[in-house]
Structure formats: structure tokens, C-alpha cells
Design a protein around this motif. Structure first.
Motif, PDB file in Angstrom:
ATOM      1  N   ILE A 110       0.785  -1.093  -0.323  1.00 15.82           N
ATOM      2  CA  ILE A 110      -0.077   0.060   0.029  1.00 15.82           C
ATOM      3  C   ILE A 110       0.825   1.222  -0.011  1.00 15.82           C
ATOM      4  O   ILE A 110       0.488   2.278  -0.561  1.00 15.82           O
ATOM      5  N   GLN A 111       1.898   1.075   0.823  1.00 13.87           N
ATOM      6  CA  GLN A 111       2.785   2.336   0.779  1.00 13.87           C
ATOM      7  C   GLN A 111       3.332   2.949  -0.488  1.00 13.87           C
ATOM      8  O   GLN A 111       3.395   3.860  -0.910  1.00 13.87           O
ATOM      9  N   VAL A 129       8.646  12.205   7.365  1.00 13.32           N
ATOM     10  CA  VAL A 129       7.933  11.349   7.810  1.00 13.32           C
ATOM     11  C   VAL A 129       8.876  10.158   8.338  1.00 13.32           C
ATOM     12  O   VAL A 129       9.975  10.013   7.665  1.00 13.32           O
ATOM     13  N   LEU A 151       8.790  12.904   1.787  1.00 15.85           N
ATOM     14  CA  LEU A 151       8.199  11.878   1.169  1.00 15.85           C
ATOM     15  C   LEU A 151       7.663  12.731   0.010  1.00 15.85           C
ATOM     16  O   LEU A 151       6.782  13.467   0.184  1.00 15.85           O
ATOM     17  N   PHE A 181       4.062   9.471  -3.650  1.00 19.06           N
ATOM     18  CA  PHE A 181       4.116   8.336  -2.927  1.00 19.06           C
ATOM     19  C   PHE A 181       3.116   8.426  -1.779  1.00 19.06           C
ATOM     20  O   PHE A 181       2.900   9.449  -1.066  1.00 19.06           O
ATOM     21  N   LYS A 182       2.570   7.185  -1.431  1.00 15.66           N
ATOM     22  CA  LYS A 182       1.262   7.230  -0.548  1.00 15.66           C
ATOM     23  C   LYS A 182       1.949   7.150   0.852  1.00 15.66           C
ATOM     24  O   LYS A 182       1.583   7.822   1.764  1.00 15.66           O
ATOM     25  N   GLY A 183       2.968   6.201   1.103  1.00 11.86           N
ATOM     26  CA  GLY A 183       3.318   6.214   2.350  1.00 11.86           C
ATOM     27  C   GLY A 183       5.009   5.705   2.515  1.00 11.86           C
ATOM     28  O   GLY A 183       5.523   5.457   1.385  1.00 11.86           O
ATOM     29  N   THR A 184       5.722   5.801   3.609  1.00  9.06           N
ATOM     30  CA  THR A 184       7.137   5.368   3.733  1.00  9.06           C
ATOM     31  C   THR A 184       6.915   4.109   4.413  1.00  9.06           C
ATOM     32  O   THR A 184       6.041   3.414   4.738  1.00  9.06           O
ATOM     33  N   GLU A 210       0.498   9.671   7.115  1.00  3.63           N
ATOM     34  CA  GLU A 210       0.761  10.427   5.762  1.00  3.63           C
ATOM     35  C   GLU A 210      -0.672  10.792   5.223  1.00  3.63           C
ATOM     36  O   GLU A 210      -0.486  12.149   4.720  1.00  3.63           O
ATOM     37  N   ARG A 223      -1.980  14.770   5.022  1.00  2.00           N
ATOM     38  CA  ARG A 223      -2.602  15.395   3.596  1.00  2.00           C
ATOM     39  C   ARG A 223      -4.141  15.850   3.701  1.00  2.00           C
ATOM     40  O   ARG A 223      -4.262  16.909   3.262  1.00  2.00           O
ATOM     41  N   TRP A 238       5.316   9.183  12.638  1.00  2.00           N
ATOM     42  CA  TRP A 238       5.204  10.598  12.627  1.00  2.00           C
ATOM     43  C   TRP A 238       5.159  11.168  10.967  1.00  2.00           C
ATOM     44  O   TRP A 238       6.065  10.638  10.138  1.00  2.00           O
TER      45      TRP A 238
END
Lengths: 284, 284, 284, 284
Positions: free
Chosen positions: B4-5, B18, B49, B53-56, C239, C243, C277
């Protein structure tokens, strides 16, 4: 909808306390100068849970607290605990409510006014006719020798704590030095077992008089000279401070004298990065 | 298994930072007397980020930190940030590592030994060739004027903070009072932009010399007399303390002088329940 | 009586900030439902000190704060800073005031009422005609890109921060697991540069809507079912949360839109003992 | 040089405890995997003070602690207290030592390694032949029903506390919701009266097994799926968690079983901004 909390538990482990912790609310308490004072409180509220119940109903604690938060004088606090006990169908209920209490205070010479904050708390327990009192019956596992004598069929215990910042000047440092003496901010914590009504303001005054000097929010130069010399004339170890407050509490004019209290003092030493600390307890 | 990320984000909101916060680990740092010192650290580790990109991938921060925790000298800290940046495929990486640092210290007369604790932190950022430096590029949104000048194609910034408890005695109180002078524990916080290697121990010494007197873990009576008189002979406002440390840092013998530093001092006033505070900043 | 603070200082070190920290007072702020709200505040108040003065006059900060504490709406806060600046004969004055703010909130199905606490702060600076603005001009060394553009001959900056606890449910955990998904309490911190009047209550609502679900003080079983399912239907990384709030703030209906804001979210991860975070910043 | 502390006091107020608080030191404790572990400790050290002495000699506490800090296994802690008691010529000595304890832990599927931190403390009292034991004889006024039975002519008491973060998933939320279930980080605090040697590591394992799932420092995606499903399959109220740990402690294989222990669990609820809490106590 199923009620999991009400299910039967087979593990035979009674829970002395179960409830909510860290509930933050605006509250109203008594204030000698202004009638009442609005401040911000943090509450821990518990009941005992008999071994055959799976869980307690956490929302009921908040429902009762919500009703009471607009008037939490000492007496109302115990009434709230009793209402929690009954609503939760428990034998015992426990509560602690911590809050800052503010008093307007004048500088000693200039009479400039400033607000002082004193951290206070109520700590109580109530029990019903069948509620045999466990040793641990004050919230958060704090000791209370007082409670041992109160295994009556129905009853309560109630403690009030007040923390007062003060100045302390070291008698040893003064005696051995050619000039000067180390001094520092200290904090005195008094916890009393409630016997009859008293004002938090009177406890504060008693404690401040027992220190080398009180602390203030505003001090003009003439005030600073006054408190510097006052502290130098009144050196106090943490041991002295605790003893002076102890003697003052024993002689405090009250409808009924305190049957139990404790006094502790912590000095944030100016010559160390740790504290000096002393503690004593009285039982009448 | 879906990732997902790694999915594409359409909201067009880039995130400056992040990552993970409050990671607690044993760490090893350099120690002049003993070579190395094992202590306990708390780390915040972040990357930027890009908006698409959706997430790290949070676990990678811990994987890299785990590799490095056994040797976190100043240089290794930056190497760790660079490895995080590369592993997370980011343009910039940021880190803060806070830890207590202990030094054995002798009492001034009796020479009794005790350990003193000084809270320290590393705070750094690394950026790659394409990593245009944002204004906010130091962790936790702290300012750094230094960084403005470093928008090079690849680079880093690195700050070290040291907090030192001291004694301060009030010049005003001494001057206006017939005897005595209020004094208290204070804490001096120095933050320097790393230019060349230095020992934390030397920063501590410089700060302690700038105060009315140092604080100690163990003081026998002859020591207490010594520091009481020393403080009385060296009155210092927070303003004086900050200025003395400022001048000392400018003249500190280093391979390369500090190009930026800040100094702050907070006095836990013995006559108030609040602090006196002063702050200054140097940019070379 | 000598005035040590007023003496000339020869060390040529200007102090960007000097003043009092940790001053605790009851304060009154605006409240949409009730007109005003009494709460408890902690203030840091500073001015700059030109290099030729030895010290500042700490008592004046408290004197001015004492006058204002009974009405500290946003506008009055800036007026207080200006009065401090003038009374202290300084070029710049800085202040931060932190306080819990309470809002009564209904459970989503049962409509049971409970109080929610949101930690807020005001942070401001004022400067006079000759007060060239230093880079560090927000209290406590926090950055503000906004200020760079405001080096006018006389002016001010003003930021409001609101912290809102929420529920977050992990999108990755939901996607990869056959059932369940880890979720946790998180806290969103929004800091905005004041442009025109707004209600703290509206910021809170915007943030709560951006999370997987809001948190409540009282939830009956039907409410608990509601928020459990609501969170499962609305998974959010830190994240995502940051947003969503960012987009909401940009579009918030205001007399004048925010020219600068930052958003951060911290998740007290239920599967780790550290936090996740994320941070972003907007500049219009 | 005069010795003020040794002077006679006429106020007839005995002090149950006097000493130093918040002493911060590097310490070494036992570690099953590595033999020993260096960590950072905070100590409170007290003795009783008979009513006829004016003060205690605070420096002696640090002198003894300094000798012992390089080896503070459980047995050495009691030896240190006895040495303090004798050096201070007191009837009783008390101590509390708090420290983080680190264990390397593998993720459940990927076997990635990370360090976990568990906050621990030792809490003890020693008394000499003439040292009649007061009710308050554990440091900081904490209760101990155990001590009541130990009024022997010479003796000691010793408690070890371990705090373990875990995941808890709410049984009620799972039962009433069509999908999902709220879960959160919780912390379990176990305090045991020492009877025979045990490893802190074994207490940690027992507690983690009693929760919905353990927490970890590093979790890759396959691990996250595993712990998400594990928690969903093992819902636990704070009440359940406390009961499971209680049963585990009673049956823990030890040379001598624990005669007293307490268990508390606090859930940082993901749907509230307060905690759910439960407490139980065992006395054999």
C-alpha cells in the motif's frame, strides 16, 4: 447487542480496582476569596470487580463525572464516588482528582499582586454495607494507615493533598561559610485525612510560614531584598521544614483535629543535580 | 502481498518529513576518559516523502538504526542518516538522537568522586544531489540559520546540544540585601553547528566555568563551604551566564571554529515558582 | 537602592530573548458555545535585550500578564505583547501561552455528552519601528518562514496551535490481513499563521473529520460499534491524515485564507512501542 | 567546622524517611543473554531519622551508591542498602532504583531483530535488630501488605517492578461490530515481592503471552499481518489481561513461589483520550 462485560468469568480472580484513568475535565471547586474557582482537573475513577464478572462498564464513570464536574467541593466528591459505586453495582468505589488551585498573593513590601498555583488532589474511597475493606483501598495503591481502623459496615475515607513551593536556605551552608548560604526552591507536599471542613488556603499559609521564605509571582526590588534577608535569617533543612509543618498541622484550629497526615519536603538543591527529601507521618 | 505504501498518491501534497519518533535503544558514544560509553538513547528518524508516494516504509528506519546503535560517535551518526536516505530512496534524511552522557567529577576540596549526568543530543540532516534543501530541514521544525547557506547539491548539517546544570547567584539580590543572596539551580543549553571534532567534556567544562559555581553529586562539608563562597563571589544573572558562555564558545580552541551556535540559560528561581530565561545566537 | 540590571554591559553580546518561563495562571479565552471559557495557562514571555544593558526587569512581565489574564482572546494576546515591549523599553517582545481548551461533544449515536480537552497555544511576536527582525524571532527558537517576509518597520506575527487526539486505522494492516487491522490513538498538531478571526472549534472539527474516526469521552455500546466500523471503513496512515488536514486547511472558509500553516500527526502505534510521525508545511 | 546535622533536635518529631531523590547514574545489572547490561538509573535513597537528630548526612548516600553502581544485581542492591543503613547509623534504610532494561527481540515471521525497552525498578528496605518496622516502610509511601508480616528483629523487604508494553484488542468492540475491532497499545505493570532468583526476561515473556499480541521494534509486512491477525484472534479487556498475568505469576516455575505480587494494566484507548485500567493483588 451482546454485553460481553456482563458475561460470567470462570477464572476466580477478583479485581480490587478497575476503571478509567487520566480523564481531563474543567471542574469547579470552592475558593475562599471568590466563592468558587474554575480550574482543570484530571480524574482516575475505579470500582472493585467481583471475580465472577468479566468486565466493568467504563462509560458509566464518565457519565457520573460529567454530572458532577460543575461543582466538586470536598463533599460533592464523596457523593460522586457513592453514585459511581451504586451505578456500577460495586461494593467499593475509588477516586482521585488532581487540579491546580490558584490564589492571588501580594508581594511582602510593594503589595504587588500575582497569582500563585498550588497543585492539589482529592483522594477518596466509599464502600457499601457488604464491602469489606481491602488493605489497598485507596486509589493507585497508595498506603493509608487510617483505613485499617475503618472496616465499618458502610463508610468512606477521604484525603486532601496540597503541594506548596517555598524557598529553603541551608543551615549547614550558612554556618560553615564566611558569607552567603546556598538556597533553592523546594516543594512541600501535605496529605491530610479529612475530619472536618477546612480551607486549602489555610494549609498553604501554614506551609509557607514554616519555610525559610515563601515564593511569589511578582517581586519588586524592595520585595527581593526582604525575602533574601528573610530566608537568610530563617535557615531550614528539609528535615526542619517537615517538622515545622508537622507541628503546625497538629495544632491547626479545626472543628475536629486531623487524625492522620503526612508531610514531605523536596529541595531542588542549588549545589546538586538531585533533591534532598524528608518525610514524616502522624497518626492520632 | 500488496504494498500500500508504494501506491501512487494523487493529492499532490509533498511531506517534508515522515518517519519514526521515540525509538528507545541502548547506544554507545565516545568518552574521553574511557574510550566509549554505553548509555540509553531516544531517536527520531525521518525522510522526506515526494507527493506521488502514499507512504514510507517505517521498518527500514529501525533496521538501519539497529545496525548502528553499537557505535554512534558523531561521524557514524551522519553515516547512519545517509544509509537511511539511500535505503528509503529519499532526497533528504533527518535524525535526532537524545541521550544522557555521564562524566565522573571530583568534589573541589575533598576530591570525592561522583557521576554527573548531562543531557545531550545529535541533530542532523543529509541530502542527495537532487535534494533541494527546504527551510524546515532540521528535525522537529527547529530553526537553523546555518542551513540557509548550504543549499549545495549534496551535503549535510549537524548540530550537537549539551545541557549542563549549574549554580547561579543573583547579582541584584546580593547588591541590595544586607546579607545573603538568593541562588538556585540553573540549566545551560548550548547547541553548536559541528565544524570539526570536539569533546562533549570540553563544552561541559566551559559552561561550568561560566556559572556562579558548578554543581556536584558529592560534596562533603569542606566542599559545601567552598562552593557556597565561590557562588557568593561570582554572582551571575541568566543574562551574564549566557554572555560568558557565548564569549567562551567564540574563543574555544578548535581545528575549525564554530560557525553557528546558540546559548540559553534557565534559572529555576528560588524566590519564584517560574524560571528566568535568556537566549542568544551567534553566526560567524 | 542600586539597579544592577540597568548598569552598562561592556561584553558587546546582544541577547535575542530574555524573560520569564513557566508562569502558571488561570486565564480566560473565547468559547463559541459559552462566550468565554476559564482555563489554566502556562506563559513564556520575552523581550530582546540590547548588548549595552546588563539585565532585564523580570517583574514587569508578570505585572502586565496579571492585568491581561482575565481576558486573553487572540487580539488581547497581541496587545499584551505590545504593552510588555513598551514597558520593558525593548525593540521586540515575544510570547507563548499554552492552555487546555474544552469542548462538550456528543457521542455519535446515543448523543451522550462528555467534555473533550484539546491542548492549544498562542505564539506571537511584536516589534517596534526600529526593531529589525531577527531570524529567530518566534519564541523558543521555533522556525517560521512567514516572518522572513515581514521585516516591516512595525509589525507582529501570530501563530495558533491546536492538538487534536484521533483514531487512526492502518491501511496496510487492513489490506494484508485476513481480518482486523491495527489501530491506535494519534494526535494531530496544526499550527496556523493568524490571518483573520476563526474559532478553535472549527479547526478541531476539520481535523477530526480527516482521521479514521474521532475520539470521545463517553461511548455507549451502540457508539462503540459505530466508531469501530467507521474507523475500519476509513483507514489512514499518518501520511494520509496530514495530507487530508492540509487540503482542508487550504480550503477552509475564512475572511482571509491562511498564508502559512504546518500539520503534523503522531500515531502511538498499537504494534510498536514508538510512534509513526509525518509533517508538512504550506506557504501561500 | 561545626556539624549542624549532628546537633540535638528538641521538637520530638521522628522522620520516617530522609535522604536523596533523583540521583542519576550509569548502572550495571544482570542480563541473561549477555551476562551484564549497562543502563541508566535513577535512585532514591533514604534512612529513618530519630527524633533527637537535627539532620542526616546526605553525601554518604552518594558515596555508597558510587561504590555499587558498577554492579547492581538484585542481591547487591540489598547489600548497598545495608551499607547505607550502617554508614548513616540508622535503624532502617530504603531505596528505589528505576532503570530501562533492554532485550533484543525477533519479529515473529521475518525474524528481524530489534531492541525493546522495559522500564524496571528495584524497591527495598532493610532494618537492623532494633528497627521496629513502621507501616510506611517501603519507599515513597507505597503500600505493601507483605511487610506487615515481617516485623522480625532484623530483616529486609525487596520488590521488583517490570513494565511491559503490549497490544490489546477489545472483546466488546469485536463482538458488536460487523468488522474490525478497536485495539491499542497498553502497558502492564507487575510488581513482585522477591522470594528467590528469577530473570526479568521471564517476567516479560509471561506478560507478553497474556496480551492480545506483543509489540515489537521492527515488523516487516509479513510480521504485521501476523500480529494483526493474532490480536484479532485474542481479544482482551484490561480485566482479562490482569487476570491472565495473575494466573501466570501464581504458576511461574521458581525455586520459591512469589508470596505477594500486584498486576496492573493500562490501555491507551484508541477510541478515547483517557485510559482503561485494572489492578489486582495476590497474597499467598
Amino acid at each position: 447487542m451482546v454485553d460481553i462485560q456482563n458475561e460470567k468469568d470462570e477464572r476466580a480472580v477478583p479485581l480490587q480496582k478497575v476503571g478509567v484513568k487520566g480523564v481531563q475535565y474543567p471542574i469547579t471547586v470552592l475558593d475562599r476569596a471568590n466563592g468558587t474557582q474554575v480550574t482543570t482537573g484530571t480524574a482516575n475513577l475505579f470500582v472493585n470487580l467481583p471475580h465472577h464478572f468479566k468486565g466493568t462498564h467504563m462509560s458509566r464513570f464518565i457519565e457520573v463525572f460529567h454530572e458532577y464536574h460543575g461543582d466538586l467541593s470536598m463533599k460533592r466528591f464523596l457523593a460522586m464516588l457513592e453514585e459511581i459505586r451504586v451505578n456500577l453495582e460495586a461494593e467499593r468505589a475509588f477516586g482521585r482528582l488532581s487540579f491546580p488551585f490558584f490564589i492571588e498573593k501580594e508581594a511582602p513590601v510593594s503589595r504587588q499582586k500575582g497569582m500563585m498555583r498550588y497543585d492539589c488532589s482529592y483522594e477518596g474511597a466509599v464502600w457499601g454495607p457488604g464491602g469489606k475493606l481491602a488493605k489497598d483501598s485507596v486509589v493507585d495503591t497508595k498506603t493509608t494507615s487510617q483505613l485499617e481502623n475503618q472496616k465499618t459496615s458502610k463508610g468512606h475515607s477521604f484525603f486532601i493533598t496540597v503541594k506548596v513551593p517555598v524557598t529553603t536556605l541551608c543551615p549547614c551552608s550558612k554556618a560553615i561559610s564566611d558569607y552567603g548560604a546556598h538556597n533553592q526552591r523546594g516543594i512541600v507536599t501535605v496529605k491530610v485525612c479529612y475530619s472536618s471542613f477546612f480551607w486549602i488556603e489555610d494549609l498553604v499559609t501554614l506551609i509557607e510560614k514554616s519555610a525559610s521564605a515563601p515564593v511569589y509571582s511578582v517581586l519588586k526590588r524592595q520585595d527581593e531584598k526582604f525575602v533574601t534577608e528573610q530566608a537568610y535569617e530563617n535557615p531550614r533543612f528539609v528535615e526542619d521544614l517537615v517538622r515545622e509543618v508537622y507541628l503546625g498541622l497538629k495544632e491547626m484550629p479545626l472543628e475536629k483535629p486531623f487524625k492522620w497526615f503526612s508531610v514531605q519536603a523536596e529541595n531542588f538543591e542549588s549545589i546538586h543535580n538531585h533533591s534532598a527529601w524528608a518525610y514524616t507521618e502522624y497518626e492520632g
